[in-house]
Design an enzyme around this catalytic site. Structure first.
Site, PDB file in Angstrom:
ATOM      1  N   THR A 144       0.742  -1.249  -0.289  1.00  0.00           N
ATOM      2  CA  THR A 144       0.162  -0.398  -0.548  1.00  0.00           C
ATOM      3  C   THR A 144       1.046   1.534  -0.450  1.00  0.00           C
ATOM      4  OG1 THR A 144      -1.185   0.929   1.509  1.00  0.00           O
ATOM      5  CG2 THR A 144      -0.349  -1.267   2.499  1.00  0.00           C
ATOM      6  N   SER A 179      -0.733   2.961  10.971  1.00  0.00           N
ATOM      7  CA  SER A 179      -1.570   2.618  11.834  1.00  0.00           C
ATOM      8  C   SER A 179      -0.895   1.619  11.525  1.00  0.00           C
ATOM      9  CB  SER A 179      -2.649   2.272  10.704  1.00  0.00           C
ATOM     10  OG  SER A 179      -2.573   1.450   9.495  1.00  0.00           O
ATOM     11  N   TYR A 181      -2.043  -1.934  11.013  1.00  0.00           N
ATOM     12  CA  TYR A 181      -1.870  -2.171   9.354  1.00  0.00           C
ATOM     13  C   TYR A 181      -1.089  -2.558   8.519  1.00  0.00           C
ATOM     14  CZ  TYR A 181      -3.465  -2.286   4.369  1.00  0.00           C
ATOM     15  OH  TYR A 181      -3.399  -2.629   3.420  1.00  0.00           O
ATOM     16  N   HIS A 182      -0.890  -0.073   8.040  1.00  0.00           N
ATOM     17  CA  HIS A 182       0.423  -0.209   7.622  1.00  0.00           C
ATOM     18  C   HIS A 182       1.463  -1.120   7.612  1.00  0.00           C
ATOM     19  CE1 HIS A 182      -2.908   2.158   6.432  1.00  0.00           C
ATOM     20  NE2 HIS A 182      -3.217   2.269   4.666  1.00  0.00           N
ATOM     21  N   LYS A 185       1.795  -3.996   6.386  1.00  0.00           N
ATOM     22  CA  LYS A 185       2.490  -4.203   5.170  1.00  0.00           C
ATOM     23  C   LYS A 185       4.520  -4.307   4.708  1.00  0.00           C
ATOM     24  CE  LYS A 185      -0.798  -4.550   2.659  1.00  0.00           C
ATOM     25  NZ  LYS A 185      -1.531  -5.988   2.017  1.00  0.00           N
ATOM     26  N   LEU A 239     -13.424   6.619  -0.643  1.00  0.00           N
ATOM     27  CA  LEU A 239     -14.703   7.251  -1.449  1.00  0.00           C
ATOM     28  C   LEU A 239     -15.887   6.488  -1.691  1.00  0.00           C
ATOM     29  CD1 LEU A 239     -15.710   9.064  -3.614  1.00  0.00           C
ATOM     30  CD2 LEU A 239     -13.875   7.952  -5.469  1.00  0.00           C
ATOM     31  N   THR A 253     -18.278  12.846   6.272  1.00  0.00           N
ATOM     32  CA  THR A 253     -17.355  12.633   7.632  1.00  0.00           C
ATOM     33  C   THR A 253     -15.779  13.101   7.068  1.00  0.00           C
ATOM     34  OG1 THR A 253     -17.229  10.195   7.345  1.00  0.00           O
ATOM     35  CG2 THR A 253     -19.272  11.721   8.850  1.00  0.00           C
ATOM     36  N   VAL A 254     -14.956  14.583   6.827  1.00  0.00           N
ATOM     37  CA  VAL A 254     -14.722  14.791   6.627  1.00  0.00           C
ATOM     38  C   VAL A 254     -13.916  14.860   7.697  1.00  0.00           C
ATOM     39  CG1 VAL A 254     -12.656  16.466   5.289  1.00  0.00           C
ATOM     40  CG2 VAL A 254     -14.805  16.061   4.361  1.00  0.00           C
ATOM     41  N   TYR A 255     -12.208  14.226   7.910  1.00  0.00           N
ATOM     42  CA  TYR A 255     -11.610  14.084   9.007  1.00  0.00           C
ATOM     43  C   TYR A 255     -10.929  15.398   9.446  1.00  0.00           C
ATOM     44  CZ  TYR A 255     -12.933   9.454   9.539  1.00  0.00           C
ATOM     45  OH  TYR A 255     -13.060   8.052  10.158  1.00  0.00           O
ATOM     46  N   VAL A 327      -4.138   9.757  13.836  1.00  0.00           N
ATOM     47  CA  VAL A 327      -2.823  10.939  14.635  1.00  0.00           C
ATOM     48  C   VAL A 327      -2.108  10.263  12.499  1.00  0.00           C
ATOM     49  CG1 VAL A 327      -0.301  10.732  15.464  1.00  0.00           C
ATOM     50  CG2 VAL A 327      -2.967   9.592  16.854  1.00  0.00           C
TER      51      VAL A 327
HETATM   52  N1  LIG Z   1      -8.966  -1.941  -0.979  1.00  0.00           N
HETATM   53  C1  LIG Z   1      -8.396  -1.033  -0.783  1.00  0.00           C
HETATM   54  O1  LIG Z   1      -8.421   0.491  -1.348  1.00  0.00           O
HETATM   55  C2  LIG Z   1      -6.831  -1.518  -1.044  1.00  0.00           C
HETATM   56  C3  LIG Z   1      -5.620  -0.539  -1.266  1.00  0.00           C
HETATM   57  C4  LIG Z   1      -4.417  -0.660  -1.298  1.00  0.00           C
HETATM   58  C5  LIG Z   1      -4.053  -2.553  -0.324  1.00  0.00           C
HETATM   59  N2  LIG Z   1      -4.956  -3.259  -0.257  1.00  0.00           N
HETATM   60  C6  LIG Z   1      -3.996  -4.531   0.060  1.00  0.00           C
HETATM   61  O2  LIG Z   1      -4.897  -5.091  -1.237  1.00  0.00           O
HETATM   62  C7  LIG Z   1      -5.224  -6.889  -0.404  1.00  0.00           C
HETATM   63  C8  LIG Z   1      -7.257  -6.841  -0.546  1.00  0.00           C
HETATM   64  O3  LIG Z   1      -7.886  -6.029   0.261  1.00  0.00           O
HETATM   65  P1  LIG Z   1      -9.454  -5.900  -0.070  1.00  0.00           P
HETATM   66  O4  LIG Z   1      -9.752  -4.401   0.290  1.00  0.00           O
HETATM   67  O5  LIG Z   1      -9.349  -6.934  -1.661  1.00  0.00           O
HETATM   68  O6  LIG Z   1      -9.677  -7.033   1.040  1.00  0.00           O
HETATM   69  P2  LIG Z   1     -10.603  -7.711   1.293  1.00  0.00           P
HETATM   70  O7  LIG Z   1     -10.679  -7.606   3.261  1.00  0.00           O
HETATM   71  O8  LIG Z   1     -11.378  -7.545   1.128  1.00  0.00           O
HETATM   72  O9  LIG Z   1      -9.784  -8.938   0.901  1.00  0.00           O
HETATM   73  C9  LIG Z   1      -8.881 -10.358   1.597  1.00  0.00           C
HETATM   74  C10 LIG Z   1      -9.471 -10.904   1.437  1.00  0.00           C
HETATM   75  O10 LIG Z   1      -8.656 -12.279   2.399  1.00  0.00           O
HETATM   76  C11 LIG Z   1      -9.349 -13.125   3.168  1.00  0.00           C
HETATM   77  N3  LIG Z   1      -7.880 -13.548   4.002  1.00  0.00           N
HETATM   78  C12 LIG Z   1      -7.195 -12.848   4.777  1.00  0.00           C
HETATM   79  N4  LIG Z   1      -6.858 -12.872   6.026  1.00  0.00           N
HETATM   80  C13 LIG Z   1      -6.893 -15.051   5.179  1.00  0.00           C
HETATM   81  C14 LIG Z   1      -6.370 -15.841   5.787  1.00  0.00           C
HETATM   82  N5  LIG Z   1      -5.142 -16.344   6.574  1.00  0.00           N
HETATM   83  N6  LIG Z   1      -5.942 -17.038   4.703  1.00  0.00           N
HETATM   84  C15 LIG Z   1      -7.479 -17.234   3.435  1.00  0.00           C
HETATM   85  N7  LIG Z   1      -7.984 -15.492   3.547  1.00  0.00           N
HETATM   86  C16 LIG Z   1      -7.479 -14.957   4.245  1.00  0.00           C
HETATM   87  C17 LIG Z   1     -10.443 -12.400   3.841  1.00  0.00           C
HETATM   88  O11 LIG Z   1     -11.529 -13.521   4.523  1.00  0.00           O
HETATM   89  C18 LIG Z   1     -10.976 -11.487   2.496  1.00  0.00           C
HETATM   90  O12 LIG Z   1     -11.911 -12.185   1.754  1.00  0.00           O
HETATM   91  C19 LIG Z   1      -5.172  -6.010   0.814  1.00  0.00           C
HETATM   92  O13 LIG Z   1      -3.577  -6.907   0.768  1.00  0.00           O
HETATM   93  C20 LIG Z   1      -4.698  -5.168   1.448  1.00  0.00           C
HETATM   94  O14 LIG Z   1      -4.072  -4.628   2.227  1.00  0.00           O
HETATM   95  C21 LIG Z   1      -6.273  -2.621  -0.647  1.00  0.00           C
END
Ligand SMILES: NC(=O)c1ccc[n+]([C@@H]2O[C@H](COP(=O)([O-])OP(=O)(O)OC[C@H]3O[C@@H](n4cnc5c(N)ncnc54)[C@H](O)[C@@H]3O)[C@@H](O)[C@H]2O)c1
Length: 381
Positions: A144, A179, A181-182, A185, A239, A253-255, A327
């Site tokens: 990301t 965060s 999460y990030h 990554k 969005l 809701t704009v932060y 933050v």
């Molecule tokens: N959606 C965004 O805007 C965005 C932006 C940047 C990066 N990403 C990255 O893209 C990837 C997918 O994002 P998303 O928005 O589709 O998320 P999502 O949660 O909709 O999809 C992830 C899927 O993986 C499955 N999953 C998670 N852990 C698992 C595991 N241990 N075993 C099997 N399945 C598992 C979940 O059940 C889910 O269906 C993520 O790695 C996320 O970090 C997403």
């Protein structure tokens, strides 16, 4: 090309799987329904109803004639994952299977622990399963843009050359997330870079910005093929949330001041990038990084665009600057490079009024499912 999609039930995984299967890829999907379970347990169900993954694959076969194989299991389970890789022998593997929400990762200790262990263990297992069962397979990992944070210098595409005391070397561009999460990554990237150097794996790391939209050729075939679409404070992205808020007559809701600038990408382009990456693998021993965005906006600009389109459709849309629960810098320099994917052939679909009108129209059809109480849930950093 045989392509294994981990996380194939998710927001990105499902439409990517359908699109690739219609473009001559043989597709297998893996998911453990983690996202569905979290949403159910936290009472933040997505906007569109979702048949289970087997049912979705069957509906897709009926309406398109294309097949998807499905395996339900946890990528943290090495015995399961390595067997799938061994049996399917993928030429490319897309790793979406992570906990993808920054607010969820900041919710409490349990959520932090789940995010950390799920994201790192699944990535570790991917590296091992490929090395042991299909060493030539190209790993495409979703990173990301949030890994870079908002430094006061231009953000390069993955790498930077550093000159120091008369010598120079090439390093991963500095990363400093805002965060947990990030941060996971960033750790994923580090893990894969280590195994690329050590085992000669081929890896593409796609540093993606927030994705918007849900309409692709395939999701438009039948409403039962729509993707996982959250609009709540935990799992919704900006969005997508604003458009649902507009339809619900809830203020956008704009932060804080709303000057946070990020790179965005249309779901259709996100899928196109994955296809381009899969068809153009890096050499063994190469970690290739692309910044996967097509344009940048401030949160304020997005809110103004949604307000304009929403009002033209008869919604009463107001913008409200709420106290920033995160933050983060609200006004900052932001200038990322994102030319690599366009050099590979990406033709961006930018955010236009027309794109938003189409999304609004589908959200309006499902407006009876909107629960306004989940727009703000009090999650703070
Ligand atoms: N959606 C965004 O805007 C965005 C932006 C940047 C990066 N990403 C990255 O893209 C990837 C997918 O994002 P998303 O928005 O589709 O998320 P999502 O949660 O909709 O999809 C992830 C899927 O993986 C499955 N999953 C998670 N852990 C698992 C595991 N241990 N075993 C099997 N399945 C598992 C979940 O059940 C889910 O269906 C993520 O790695 C996320 O970090 C997403």
């Amino acid at each position: 090309m045989r392509i294994l999609i981990l996380g194939g039930d998710g927001y990105l995984g499902w439409p990517t799987a359908m699109a690739l299967s219609r473009r001559d890829f043989e597709v297998m999907l893996v998911d453990n329904y983690l996202r569905r379970d979290l949403c159910r347990n936290l009472n933040v169900e997505p906007l569109f109803p979702l048949p289970n993954l087997f049912e979705r694959a069957k509906i897709f076969k009926d309406v398109s004639g294309s097949s998807l194989s499905v395996r339900i299991g946890d990528c943290r389970d090495y015995v399961f994952l390595s067997k799938v890789v061994k049996d399917f022998q993928p030429e490319a593997l897309i790793h979406f299977a992570e906990q993808p929400s920054a607010p969820y990762s900041m919710l409490n200790h349990e959520a932090a622990m789940l995010t950390l262990s799920n994201n790192l263990e699944s990535t570790l297992n991917v590296a091992w399963a490929v090395r042991e069962m299909a060493p030539d397979c190209h790993i495409i990992k979703l990173g990301t843009m949030g890994e870079y944070g908002t430094p006061d210098i231009d953000i390069e595409e993955g790498w930077i050359e550093i000159h120091h005391k008369g010598r120079k070397d090439r390093f991963l561009f500095p990363r400093q997330a805002s965060s947990l999460y990030h941060t996971t990554k960033i750790q994923d990237t580090d893990l894969l870079w280590f195994y690329v150097r050590t085992w000669n794996l081929r890896v593409t790391d796609l540093m993606q910005g927030p994705v918007y939209g849900f309409l692709t050729e395939e999701t438009s075939l039948d409403d039962r093929l729509l993707t996982f679409f959250n609009y709540d404070e935990l799992f919704g992205t900006v969005l997508n949330r604003f458009m649902v808020q507009a339809v619900a007559g809830h203020p956008l809701t704009v932060y804080g001041s709303g000057g946070q600038t990020r790179g965005y990408i249309n779901l259709i382009d996100s899928i196109a990038c994955l296809e381009l990456a899969a068809k153009n693998p890096p050499a063994p021993g190469e970690l290739r990084v692309f910044n996967q965005i097509t344009e940048t906006f401030t949160v304020r600009q997005l809110a103004e665009m949604v307000k304009k389109v929403g009002r033209s459709r008869g919604h009463e849309v107001e913008i409200k600057n709420v106290e920033n629960p995160r933050v983060e810098s609200e006004e900052h320099y932001y200038n990322p490079v994102y030319t690599g994917l366009q050099e590979l052939g990406l033709k961006p679909n930018h955010l236009t009024d027309e794109v938003m009108h189409k999304a609004f129209s589908k959200i309006e059809e499902f407006s009876q499912n909107i629960r306004s109480e989940v727009f703000t849930m009090g999650i703070k950093w």
